[in-house]
Scaffold this motif. Structure first.
Motif, PDB file in Angstrom:
ATOM      1  N   LYS A   9       7.275  -1.168   3.146  1.00 52.18           N
ATOM      2  CA  LYS A   9       7.426  -2.424   3.888  1.00 52.18           C
ATOM      3  C   LYS A   9       8.635  -2.249   4.801  1.00 52.18           C
ATOM      4  O   LYS A   9       9.734  -1.929   4.337  1.00 52.18           O
ATOM      5  CB  LYS A   9       7.651  -3.593   2.920  1.00 52.18           C
ATOM      6  CG  LYS A   9       7.961  -4.921   3.595  1.00 52.18           C
ATOM      7  CD  LYS A   9       6.722  -5.614   4.105  1.00 52.18           C
ATOM      8  CE  LYS A   9       7.053  -7.014   4.614  1.00 52.18           C
ATOM      9  NZ  LYS A   9       5.894  -7.693   5.198  1.00 52.18           N
ATOM     10  N   LYS A 241      -8.614  -8.479   9.904  1.00 55.08           N
ATOM     11  CA  LYS A 241      -7.958  -8.039   8.673  1.00 55.08           C
ATOM     12  C   LYS A 241      -8.743  -6.914   7.993  1.00 55.08           C
ATOM     13  O   LYS A 241      -8.329  -6.417   6.949  1.00 55.08           O
ATOM     14  CB  LYS A 241      -7.823  -9.227   7.703  1.00 55.08           C
ATOM     15  CG  LYS A 241      -6.931 -10.348   8.208  1.00 55.08           C
ATOM     16  CD  LYS A 241      -6.899 -11.500   7.204  1.00 55.08           C
ATOM     17  CE  LYS A 241      -6.061 -12.652   7.718  1.00 55.08           C
ATOM     18  NZ  LYS A 241      -6.025 -13.782   6.747  1.00 55.08           N
ATOM     19  N   GLY A 262      -4.722  -8.303   3.573  1.00 53.59           N
ATOM     20  CA  GLY A 262      -4.282  -9.693   3.631  1.00 53.59           C
ATOM     21  C   GLY A 262      -3.809 -10.135   4.997  1.00 53.59           C
ATOM     22  O   GLY A 262      -3.659 -11.337   5.247  1.00 53.59           O
ATOM     23  N   HIS A 263      -3.532  -9.169   5.897  1.00 52.10           N
ATOM     24  CA  HIS A 263      -3.088  -9.496   7.249  1.00 52.10           C
ATOM     25  C   HIS A 263      -3.834  -8.616   8.250  1.00 52.10           C
ATOM     26  O   HIS A 263      -4.494  -7.647   7.873  1.00 52.10           O
ATOM     27  CB  HIS A 263      -1.573  -9.286   7.397  1.00 52.10           C
ATOM     28  CG  HIS A 263      -0.751 -10.279   6.639  1.00 52.10           C
ATOM     29  ND1 HIS A 263      -0.508 -10.152   5.290  1.00 52.10           N
ATOM     30  CD2 HIS A 263      -0.136 -11.425   7.031  1.00 52.10           C
ATOM     31  CE1 HIS A 263       0.233 -11.174   4.877  1.00 52.10           C
ATOM     32  NE2 HIS A 263       0.469 -11.951   5.914  1.00 52.10           N
ATOM     33  N   GLU A 264      -3.694  -8.935   9.526  1.00 53.51           N
ATOM     34  CA  GLU A 264      -4.375  -8.181  10.574  1.00 53.51           C
ATOM     35  C   GLU A 264      -3.890  -6.733  10.615  1.00 53.51           C
ATOM     36  O   GLU A 264      -2.705  -6.451  10.471  1.00 53.51           O
ATOM     37  CB  GLU A 264      -4.135  -8.842  11.939  1.00 53.51           C
ATOM     38  CG  GLU A 264      -4.897  -8.180  13.080  1.00 53.51           C
ATOM     39  CD  GLU A 264      -4.650  -8.865  14.418  1.00 53.51           C
ATOM     40  OE1 GLU A 264      -4.512  -8.140  15.433  1.00 53.51           O
ATOM     41  OE2 GLU A 264      -4.589 -10.118  14.445  1.00 53.51           O
ATOM     42  N   ASP A 266      -2.719  -3.433  12.255  1.00 52.38           N
ATOM     43  CA  ASP A 266      -2.010  -3.092  13.487  1.00 52.38           C
ATOM     44  C   ASP A 266      -2.400  -1.695  13.969  1.00 52.38           C
ATOM     45  O   ASP A 266      -2.955  -1.517  15.036  1.00 52.38           O
ATOM     46  CB  ASP A 266      -0.491  -3.168  13.253  1.00 52.38           C
ATOM     47  CG  ASP A 266       0.286  -2.886  14.530  1.00 52.38           C
ATOM     48  OD1 ASP A 266      -0.301  -2.988  15.619  1.00 52.38           O
ATOM     49  OD2 ASP A 266       1.487  -2.567  14.437  1.00 52.38           O
ATOM     50  N   LEU A 280      -0.048  -2.941   8.782  1.00 52.78           N
ATOM     51  CA  LEU A 280      -0.509  -4.291   9.114  1.00 52.78           C
ATOM     52  C   LEU A 280       0.494  -4.977  10.038  1.00 52.78           C
ATOM     53  O   LEU A 280       1.626  -4.519  10.218  1.00 52.78           O
ATOM     54  CB  LEU A 280      -0.672  -5.113   7.833  1.00 52.78           C
ATOM     55  CG  LEU A 280      -1.580  -4.519   6.744  1.00 52.78           C
ATOM     56  CD1 LEU A 280      -1.699  -5.495   5.582  1.00 52.78           C
ATOM     57  CD2 LEU A 280      -2.956  -4.157   7.291  1.00 52.78           C
ATOM     58  N   LYS A 281       0.080  -6.091  10.610  1.00 57.62           N
ATOM     59  CA  LYS A 281       0.931  -6.846  11.530  1.00 57.62           C
ATOM     60  C   LYS A 281       2.196  -7.377  10.857  1.00 57.62           C
ATOM     61  O   LYS A 281       3.199  -7.642  11.513  1.00 57.62           O
ATOM     62  CB  LYS A 281       0.140  -8.027  12.115  1.00 57.62           C
ATOM     63  CG  LYS A 281      -0.816  -7.649  13.229  1.00 57.62           C
ATOM     64  CD  LYS A 281      -0.090  -7.394  14.529  1.00 57.62           C
ATOM     65  CE  LYS A 281      -1.059  -7.222  15.679  1.00 57.62           C
ATOM     66  NZ  LYS A 281      -0.352  -6.937  16.942  1.00 57.62           N
ATOM     67  N   ASN A 282       2.150  -7.552   9.536  1.00 57.99           N
ATOM     68  CA  ASN A 282       3.332  -8.045   8.816  1.00 57.99           C
ATOM     69  C   ASN A 282       4.261  -6.907   8.391  1.00 57.99           C
ATOM     70  O   ASN A 282       5.117  -7.084   7.541  1.00 57.99           O
ATOM     71  CB  ASN A 282       2.901  -8.864   7.591  1.00 57.99           C
ATOM     72  CG  ASN A 282       2.242  -7.999   6.517  1.00 57.99           C
ATOM     73  OD1 ASN A 282       1.794  -6.891   6.801  1.00 57.99           O
ATOM     74  ND2 ASN A 282       2.180  -8.511   5.298  1.00 57.99           N
ATOM     75  N   GLN A 284       3.650  -4.266   6.636  1.00 62.43           N
ATOM     76  CA  GLN A 284       3.358  -3.646   5.344  1.00 62.43           C
ATOM     77  C   GLN A 284       2.445  -2.433   5.571  1.00 62.43           C
ATOM     78  O   GLN A 284       1.489  -2.503   6.347  1.00 62.43           O
ATOM     79  CB  GLN A 284       2.664  -4.646   4.422  1.00 62.43           C
ATOM     80  CG  GLN A 284       2.225  -4.067   3.089  1.00 62.43           C
ATOM     81  CD  GLN A 284       3.393  -3.714   2.175  1.00 62.43           C
ATOM     82  OE1 GLN A 284       4.242  -4.551   1.902  1.00 62.43           O
ATOM     83  NE2 GLN A 284       3.452  -2.458   1.748  1.00 62.43           N
TER      84      GLN A 284
END
Length: 696
Positions: A9, A241, A262-264, A266, A280-282, A284
């Motif tokens: 992360k 996602k 859980g998120h889009e 990337d 992911l976009k967050n 992670q």
């Protein structure tokens, strides 16, 4: 399903996620530097805080094997050592803000894209640009893709250019979409995959006039395409996602939500050990491991069909592979044994096999069918003995295990024997005897179309039978395309497989450069009138290789390179690989001369190869670079008259381009003298016009 593991992360936007050669991954972020981590356990190998990598950074790339990285901050590109973070080179650009960077594997180059639509080539061991590869007028470059000697790049409005990196020639320009192409991926030298902003995936053939294909994804803005090497599958991600799985060969969306998060999503990359890393976009990151053909091979070796089916059922990528077919063959043999033990009341042996079969979740219905078939086995035998074949076949269709019995195999062999003999009777005009032979089978529904074809003496069917008899492949292929049912004729499948093996054998012979043997094989195949189109292609390929070898034997390397550039099939030859290595060695030497402004040594080094038409783009780039270097050296040493003369010479040979305009502005600034450019000199000319000039 593939196994998903939580990885890292990070605390700011991910700017680079790149697989390196040693199964490590380079990760760069907008505000928190760079790290190299192990793809297997996600443990950091290096955490790097590099001065040049900061909030001003516009592009980053990491060399997959040389422990260096490139960082662009606007119009400067920094080459930095990942060993000690020392600055190795600073490259200044004049073509706008750098928005993307990419190191070329096995070559000393880095490619950059700018917001002015320029794709530039630099040597990462110098401070100078080598060439402008392509220009999209005042457009951002949306995506890159590289494969061996090829590069693809896309600009706004769906335009894509494919460049040959050894010749710098634009070999193809595509416009498959009216919206931006934001993802590119080579499958091989012949095929490119393109993903558009509106969510359309294109599979584009580059060198053949074949029908290309498009597929609408269940999301928009395709950002990533990853091809699994030596398979038919690719992963696609976009504004979603989930990651989708596509079968390239069948041109189908196999699984819209093959992997979900859980998120889009990337960005994502595939390591050399076939491990997927997804960001992911967050911010992670996850790692995903897949079962592959090697896992199935081990199961086949151990005859562990339970584990094999667990692997196959969990991953659609493995379904339909040759390993899957081998597993199914093992299963059918075991299943047939189970039925034999059942009808022979071998309870202990049956129990052992059932214990295995019951563990295969996808085959649970087969076990129930086994016992239902056993209940009908006596009736099946009775129908066969009484020659009530229609009833026997109907039972075997309803209860498939009956097809594993010796009775069924004998019944099928009898039909095939009768049908083939009836064919011969028809061909000699003995219709009554043919009817007599096939009468017991006329009421069998699956056999009726074949029998009717034969007995009605359809003219084209009789032609087909004769073609089968004499192995006339062209006639067979023509009639099969017209009548699909002809494929069910006994003897067709074996003949078709024989033809495929024959054609593949000819291609392998050509690839090994054994042209005389290949031509003999083609000549022999013509006697059987093999597939005309494929045979013609193989003949043309063999001729091309023969011509190539003739040029090579006579040391006519200029013609060799021309042929390599015009026929991509020659890339398969070992001699081609040796010639391309030799060419790159010459280019390395010539680039050093160009960076010293030494045109004479470039001409001497290349010799006759300087006249190679298909590589004039790269040669011209070397000569331009030599002129730029000379002029800059003269301006820096205040020899303005000499610089002025060479500027005029450059314009006479190459015309006026952006690079010379920048140099001319520098000349006028430092010399305080205005250059006198005539109207003719100011006219734009092609970048190949130098080829017919006095410079050679």
């Amino acid at each position: 399903m593939p196994k998903i593991y939580e990885c890292l992360k990070v605390r700011s936007q991910i700017t680079v996620l790149q697989a390196l050669d040693n199964n490590t991954v380079a990760l760069s972020t907008k505000l928190h530097g760079m790290r190299i981590f192990d793809a297997d356990d996600c443990q950091n190998k290096k955490i790097l805080s590099i001065a040049q990598l900061n909030y001003k950074t516009t592009a980053v790339a990491v060399h997959p094997s040389e422990n260096i990285c490139a960082i662009a901050n606007g119009i400067q590109i920094y080459i930095v050592s990942l060993t000690n973070k020392s600055l190795l080179q600073t490259i200044y650009t004049d073509n706008g803000t750098v928005t993307a960077l990419h190191f070329i594997q096995d070559m000393p180059y880095i490619v950059s894209a700018t917001n002015e639509g320029r794709v530039m080539l630099y040597r990462h061991d110098t401070q100078r640009e080598i060439a402008r590869l392509i220009s999209f007028k005042h457009q951002n470059i949306n995506a890159f893709a590289f494969h061996r000697n090829y590069m693809a790049c896309s600009g706004y409005g769906g335009y894509v250019s494919i460049i040959h990196l050894q010749s710098h020639q634009q070999i193809k320009k595509l416009c498959v979409s009216k919206v931006a192409i934001e993802a590119l991926c080579f499958i091989n030298e012949q095929t490119l995959m393109l993903g558009s902003h509106d969510g359309t995936l294109y599979i584009q053939k580059l060198h053949k006039d074949e029908e290309n294909f498009s597929l609408h994804m269940p999301f928009g803005a395709i950002k990533n395409i990853i091809y699994f090497p030596r398979t038919d599958f690719a992963l696609i991600s976009g504004r979603s996602k989930s990651i989708s799985l596509v079968n390239i060969r069948s041109k189908k969306l196999v699984s819209p939500k093959y992997l979900s998060f859980g998120h889009e999503v990337d960005t994502m990359i595939l390591t050399h050990k076939k491990k997927l890393v997804v960001a992911l976009k967050n911010q992670q990151l996850y790692t995903i491991t897949f079962a592959d053909a090697d896992d199935l091979k081990m199961c086949i070796l151990r005859k562990d069909i339970v584990k094999a089916f667990d692997i196959i059922d969990a991953d659609p990528r493995l379904q339909g592979t040759k390993e899957h077919k081998k597993v199914e063959t093992l299963y059918q043999k075991l299943y047939a044994k189970a039925f034999v033990h059942l009808i022979n009341s071998n309870k202990n042996e049956l129990k052992k096999i059932l214990n295995i079969l019951q563990q295969i979740n996808s085959k649970t219905d087969d076990i129930k069918l086994l016992f239902k078939a056993h209940k009908n086995y006596a009736a099946f035998q009775h129908f066969y003995r009484d020659k009530k074949y229609a009833l026997a076949y109907k039972l075997s269709e309803k209860f498939a295990p009956l097809q594993h019995t010796s009775v069924y195999k004998k019944m099928e062999a009898d039909f095939k024997k009768s049908y083939i003999f009836a064919q011969k009777q028809i061909l000699i005009g003995n219709l009554d005897r043919a009817k007599e032979l096939l009468l017991p089978y006329i009421t069998i529904l699956p056999k009726r179309p074949l029998i009717n074809l034969l007995l009605r003496q359809n003219e084209e069917f009789l032609v087909f039978l004769k073609a089968l008899q004499y192995k006339e492949y062209r006639t067979i292929d023509r009639l099969i395309s017209k009548y699909e049912v002809f494929k069910d004729i006994p003897g067709y499948y074996e003949l078709q497989k024989s033809q495929e093996m024959l054609l593949q054998n000819i291609k392998n012979t050509i690839d090994s450069a054994n042209v005389e043997k290949a031509l003999q094989q083609i000549k022999s195949a013509q006697l059987f009138t093999c597939n005309r189109n494929i045979l013609q292609e193989l003949y043309e390929y063999a001729q091309s290789v023969q011509k190539f070898l003739s040029y090579y034997t006579n040391n006519d390397f200029k013609k060799c390179y021309e042929l390599i550039d015009s026929d991509t099939r020659l890339q398969n030859l070992e001699i081609t690989k040796l010639l391309e290595k030799h060419w790159q060695k010459l280019m390395n030497e010539c680039e050093k001369h160009a960076l010293n402004g030494d045109i004479q040594h470039i001409k001497k080094t290349l010799g006759e190869l300087i006249y190679t038409p298909s590589r004039r783009q790269r040669t011209g780039n070397l000569l331009r670079l030599s002129f730029y270097t000379q002029i800059k050296q003269l301006i820096n040493t205040n020899r303005f008259n000499s610089a002025e003369n060479i500027i005029y010479s450059y314009i006479d040979i190459f015309g006026i381009d952006k690079e010379i305009r920048i140099i001319m502005n520098g000349y006028e600034t430092y010399s305080t003298k205005k250059l006198a450019i005539t109207h003719e000199q100011g006219e734009k000319c092609s970048r190949d016009s130098w080829f017919d000039s006095q410079i050679l």
